[in-house]
Design a protein around this motif. Structure first.
Motif, PDB file in Angstrom:
ATOM      1  N   ILE A  50       0.840  -1.204   0.000  1.00 13.05           N
ATOM      2  CA  ILE A  50       0.000   0.000   0.000  1.00 13.05           C
ATOM      3  C   ILE A  50       0.870   1.247   0.000  1.00 13.05           C
ATOM      4  CG2 ILE A  50      -1.663   1.314   1.371  1.00 13.05           C
ATOM      5  CD1 ILE A  50      -2.801  -1.371   2.332  1.00 13.05           C
ATOM      6  N   ALA A  51       1.960   1.211   0.775  1.00 17.20           N
ATOM      7  CA  ALA A  51       2.877   2.352   0.804  1.00 17.20           C
ATOM      8  C   ALA A  51       3.515   2.587  -0.559  1.00 17.20           C
ATOM      9  CB  ALA A  51       3.963   2.127   1.863  1.00 17.20           C
ATOM     10  N   ALA A  54       0.890   4.169  -2.782  1.00 18.69           N
ATOM     11  CA  ALA A  54       0.700   5.570  -2.382  1.00 18.69           C
ATOM     12  C   ALA A  54       1.851   6.434  -2.882  1.00 18.69           C
ATOM     13  CB  ALA A  54       0.585   5.663  -0.861  1.00 18.69           C
ATOM     14  N   LEU A  58       1.492   9.601  -5.406  1.00 20.84           N
ATOM     15  CA  LEU A  58       1.935  10.932  -4.991  1.00 20.84           C
ATOM     16  C   LEU A  58       2.987  11.493  -5.934  1.00 20.84           C
ATOM     17  CD1 LEU A  58       2.144  10.299  -1.137  1.00 20.84           C
ATOM     18  CD2 LEU A  58       0.590  11.886  -2.287  1.00 20.84           C
ATOM     19  N   TRP A 145       0.926  17.556   0.001  1.00 20.54           N
ATOM     20  CA  TRP A 145       1.121  16.361  -0.831  1.00 20.54           C
ATOM     21  C   TRP A 145       2.587  15.939  -0.854  1.00 20.54           C
ATOM     22  CZ3 TRP A 145      -3.266  14.109  -1.646  1.00 20.54           C
ATOM     23  CH2 TRP A 145      -4.428  14.870  -1.741  1.00 20.54           C
ATOM     24  N   TYR A 148       3.332  14.066   2.395  1.00 20.16           N
ATOM     25  CA  TYR A 148       2.865  12.682   2.395  1.00 20.16           C
ATOM     26  C   TYR A 148       3.962  11.741   1.858  1.00 20.16           C
ATOM     27  CZ  TYR A 148      -1.940  13.953   3.554  1.00 20.16           C
ATOM     28  OH  TYR A 148      -3.063  14.410   4.200  1.00 20.16           O
ATOM     29  N   VAL A 152       5.631   8.522   3.801  1.00 17.99           N
ATOM     30  CA  VAL A 152       5.922   7.191   3.262  1.00 17.99           C
ATOM     31  C   VAL A 152       7.382   6.829   3.517  1.00 17.99           C
ATOM     32  CG1 VAL A 152       6.084   5.832   1.142  1.00 17.99           C
ATOM     33  CG2 VAL A 152       4.109   7.320   1.520  1.00 17.99           C
TER      34      VAL A 152
END
Length: 255
Positions: A50-51, A54, A58, A145, A148, A152
């Motif tokens: 999932i990371a 993501a 991003l 953003w 984020y 991660v």
């Protein structure tokens, strides 16, 4: 016709699923790379996956968002400079307000602070304060953003370490059950445990690189927008105070 199609669909889906399961089972039986380097990492690999997704999303978003056309488009910059050189402040404000770019919105926000009663400065301090206020509010949105990506970069190694700890606990549990240390068995368990650490670092290293890349890119675009606005203000000042500037030029020096 529709009923026949509906009746065929479950059979097709079932047969397709059976084929996929059979093929995947044969691949896993052969110990392919997917099983060896990803699935053997355990449930923690789900969160690392999932990371990774993501991070990809991003990075793509910031590449699209942080562009010169969205911050300081050349056509808008030239048009605004032309208006400000001719001291058409109202036209510059209207043009900026009609453009969704960073420079357009900043000029629409800051230029109304120009004070025509102060011909020597045109209220420069108030205009610069307004530009600073706009940048503080706007940069916070863009940095969200980018931050984020930093999140991660920090979370991925922790997830990898968590998976490694879970795997080591499992390895020592096997050792406690068997009562003897078999190097081959322990090496296999430790190898599986370290998979999550490897993928955590694989995710974190590019995340750190992209974080600083996009942060510096944002700072550069914002600085370019401020430089353009300063250039416009200076152009108006030179137009308003053209005679005063000429009197300051020493005699005999070409203009």
């Amino acid at each position: 016709m529709i009923e026949k199609t509906r009746s065929r669909f479950p059979r097709v889906a079932t047969s397709t699923t059976a084929i996929l399961l059979a093929s995947s089972g044969s691949l896993f039986a052969e110990g392919n790379a997917l099983q060896k380097y990803i699935l053997d990492g355990g449930p923690t690999m789900i969160f690392i996956g999932i990371a990774i997704l993501a991070l990809i999303a991003l990075v793509v978003f910031n590449f699209i968002n942080l562009t010169k056309s969205k911050f300081v488009p050349d056509d808008l910059r030239a048009a605004l400079l032309e208006h400000m050189t001719a001291c058409r402040v109202r036209s510059a404000i209207e043009l900026g307000a009609s453009h969704p770019s960073y420079l357009g919105r900043m000029t629409a926000y800051a230029l109304p602070n120009i004070d025509a009663t102060q011909p020597e400065t045109l209220g420069r301090d108030q205009v610069e304060d307004a530009m600073a206020d706009f940048s503080i509010n706007e940069n916070r949105k863009n940095m969200t953003w980018i931050n984020y990506i930093g999140l991660v970069a920090q979370a991925a190694p922790m997830l990898g370490l968590l998976g490694t700890v879970i795997g080591m606990v499992s390895a020592f549990g096997v050792l406690a059950e068997t009562g003897q240390a078999e190097p081959a068995q322990l090496a296999g368990q430790i190898s599986v445990a370290l998979l999550t650490t490897m993928w955590g670092l694989i995710t974190a290293i590019p995340a750190v690189i992209f974080y600083f890349f996009f942060k510096n890119k944002l700072n550069g675009l914002v600085a370019d927008a401020h430089h353009s606005a300063e250039e416009m203000l200076n152009a108006s000042l030179q137009t308003v105070n053209a005679d005063a500037y000429l009197t300051k030029i020493p005699e005999g020096v070409a203009v």
